[in-house]
Enzyme design. Structure first.
Site, PDB file in Angstrom:
ATOM      1  N   ASN A 182     -14.327   3.822  -3.792  1.00  0.00           N
ATOM      2  CA  ASN A 182     -12.892   4.540  -1.789  1.00  0.00           C
ATOM      3  C   ASN A 182     -12.298   5.519  -1.534  1.00  0.00           C
ATOM      4  O   ASN A 182     -12.243   6.511  -3.352  1.00  0.00           O
ATOM      5  CB  ASN A 182     -11.769   3.259  -1.693  1.00  0.00           C
ATOM      6  CG  ASN A 182     -10.398   3.415  -2.625  1.00  0.00           C
ATOM      7  OD1 ASN A 182      -9.700   3.982  -1.920  1.00  0.00           O
ATOM      8  ND2 ASN A 182     -10.058   2.761  -3.896  1.00  0.00           N
TER       9      ASN A 182
ATOM     10  N   THR B 270      -9.308  -5.032  -6.984  1.00  0.00           N
ATOM     11  CA  THR B 270     -11.300  -5.377  -6.240  1.00  0.00           C
ATOM     12  C   THR B 270     -11.225  -6.700  -5.938  1.00  0.00           C
ATOM     13  O   THR B 270     -11.630  -6.953  -4.949  1.00  0.00           O
ATOM     14  CB  THR B 270     -11.520  -4.264  -6.338  1.00  0.00           C
ATOM     15  OG1 THR B 270     -11.598  -3.399  -7.104  1.00  0.00           O
ATOM     16  CG2 THR B 270     -13.000  -4.576  -5.979  1.00  0.00           C
TER      17      THR B 270
ATOM     18  N   CYS C 272      -1.485  11.481  -7.670  1.00  0.00           N
ATOM     19  CA  CYS C 272      -1.266  12.145  -5.638  1.00  0.00           C
ATOM     20  C   CYS C 272      -1.036  13.804  -6.755  1.00  0.00           C
ATOM     21  O   CYS C 272      -0.865  14.331  -7.025  1.00  0.00           O
ATOM     22  CB  CYS C 272       0.041  12.261  -5.441  1.00  0.00           C
ATOM     23  SG  CYS C 272      -0.086  10.079  -4.840  1.00  0.00           S
TER      24      CYS C 272
ATOM     25  N   ILE D 282     -10.316   6.525   0.346  1.00  0.00           N
ATOM     26  CA  ILE D 282      -8.984   6.094   2.084  1.00  0.00           C
ATOM     27  C   ILE D 282      -7.749   6.997   2.428  1.00  0.00           C
ATOM     28  O   ILE D 282      -7.786   7.611   3.205  1.00  0.00           O
ATOM     29  CB  ILE D 282      -8.195   4.719   1.543  1.00  0.00           C
ATOM     30  CG1 ILE D 282      -8.165   4.015   0.720  1.00  0.00           C
ATOM     31  CG2 ILE D 282      -7.286   4.625   2.755  1.00  0.00           C
ATOM     32  CD1 ILE D 282      -9.416   3.057   1.447  1.00  0.00           C
TER      33      ILE D 282
ATOM     34  N   LYS E 244       0.733  -1.544  -0.081  1.00  0.00           N
ATOM     35  CA  LYS E 244      -0.446  -0.090   0.285  1.00  0.00           C
ATOM     36  C   LYS E 244       0.780   0.781  -0.088  1.00  0.00           C
ATOM     37  O   LYS E 244       2.033   1.527   0.339  1.00  0.00           O
ATOM     38  CB  LYS E 244      -0.973   0.058   1.475  1.00  0.00           C
ATOM     39  CG  LYS E 244      -1.872   1.184   0.824  1.00  0.00           C
ATOM     40  CD  LYS E 244      -3.163   0.965   2.612  1.00  0.00           C
ATOM     41  CE  LYS E 244      -3.519   2.622   2.106  1.00  0.00           C
ATOM     42  NZ  LYS E 244      -4.116   3.088   1.155  1.00  0.00           N
TER      43      LYS E 244
END
Lengths: 307, 62
Positions: free
Chosen positions: A68, A269, A129, A70, A44
């Site tokens: 999602n 997934t 990002c 997170i 991750k």
């Protein structure tokens, strides 16, 4: 018998099936008996400093997908190296570490710390990002992407580098080309598609962060197209392998990505539903190769893109 | 499919759409449009909205 081993740069994978970033962490240790057929694992995303992540709920189901946000929750690079990395080593497959950041210096410092560790086989740069200087994701700004990857390339010259691209852009071949020009050994795609769901009764977004990223079966044809686009526009002529991912649930899905131009396939997934999926997909791949009279994965990479 | 369409239709209004288009679902059921209109009317009554416009953009993101 058809062989499933592949190589990406210095990485040697016993199958082309990679557990993608952000699904499991320390759970891999418990799931180990189920993970036959796995070829490599991407940890991750890790950032320089710890992050607590976004408000709950962080994950919801949608028709044929998973949404999602997170928020890059992680223990920071030091916590990752001391607490999480030992759990990944039990898999006995190559470990790829995903790195995220909000500016170039953060990426460079993280990558330097990872490059010192022998047990890390490659670094994947998470380019979905926002760059604090521009507010744009690095992955949707090819010039910023090139600067970022070039700086990392110089900082860790011997590390296998993979650029993970975002699909939230008009033409994904542009960031792919920028990453290749900056010297990556492979590109991986696609990250999640920006998406949103709303609760009708409360009239509020379902995710704590309001908006998030969509994965799962619903995104698979998008991934097939984007792999094909990168393969034909950039990766084939530069001999840069693609790690294709997006909604893979079966051997057929994996074969489709390989025919579109992927040399390896990520599974994400679908692991939530069935952690033993790697073995099933690997068997599907092997059977397809044998039925087609092929010896190895590279015999079918990009076959759908031939003229 | 019909339920899916209805839920999505109301969701689009909540997010800020003034009208909702139906395309692919017509291949599955050419009467999707009528079903949606009926379902939307009932949902609006339940929510106390006189018109679909009352729902537009009523997404609470505070």
């Amino acid at each position: 018998m058809a062989r499933l081993e592949i190589a990406i740069g210095k990485l040697r994978l016993r199958t082309p099936l990679i557990a993608v970033s952000g699904i499991f962490g320390i759970e891999y240790r418990q799931l180990l008996p189920e993970l036959r057929g796995i070829g490599g694992v991407v940890a991750k995303s890790v950032t320089l400093r710890p992050r607590t992540g976004n408000p709950e709920p962080k994950i919801i189901e949608t028709p044929a997908g998973l949404l999602n946000s997170i928020g890059l929750q992680n223990p920071g690079i030091k916590g990752f190296l001391s607490e999480q990395l030992p759990n990944l080593r039990v898999l006995e497959v190559p470990i790829i570490v995903s790195v995220a950041g909000s500016n170039i210096a953060e990426y460079v410092r993280c990558c330097r710390m990872l490059a010192d560790r022998d047990e890390i086989d490659a670094i994947e740069l998470n380019l979905s990002c926002p760059n604090v200087e521009t507010g744009l994701d690095f992955g949707s700004d090819p010039k910023a992407l090139y600067r970022l990857v070039s700086r990392v390339r110089k900082a860790v010259p011997h590390q296998t580098l993979i650029a993970k691209l975002t699909p939230n852009i008009t033409d994904i071949a542009l960031p792919a080309q920028a990453a290749v020009d900056a010297g990556v050994q492979a590109i991986s795609l696609i990250n999640t598609l920006r998406a949103m769901a709303i609760d009708l009764q409360t009239a509020r977004p379902k995710l704590g962060n309001k908006v998030g990223g969509l994965s799962g079966r619903a995104v698979h044809p998008v991934a097939v197209y984007m792999v094909y686009r990168c393969y034909t526009a950039c990766c084939r002529k530069n001999d840069i392998p693609i790690i294709g991912m997006g909604g893979v649930c079966s051997g057929e899905d994996a074969i489709e990505l390989i025919l579109a131009g992927a040399s390896a396939v990520g599974i994400g997934t679908a692991m939530f539903r069935d952690p033993a999926i790697f073995q099933k997909v690997a068997e599907g791949l092997r059977k397809y190769l044998e039925d087609q009279g092929k010896d190895k994965i590279s015999d079918i990479v990009g076959l759908a893109a031939r003229s | 499919m019909i339920l899916w369409g209805l839920l999505r239709g109301r969701e689009f209004l909540r997010a800020g759409a003034t009208a909702v288009a139906v395309g692919t679902a017509n291949f599955v059921n050419p009467e999707t449009g009528r079903t949606l209109v009926e379902g939307l009317g009932e949902a609006l009554r339940r929510m106390g909205c006189a018109r679909a416009l009352d729902l537009v953009g009523r997404l609470e993101v505070a």
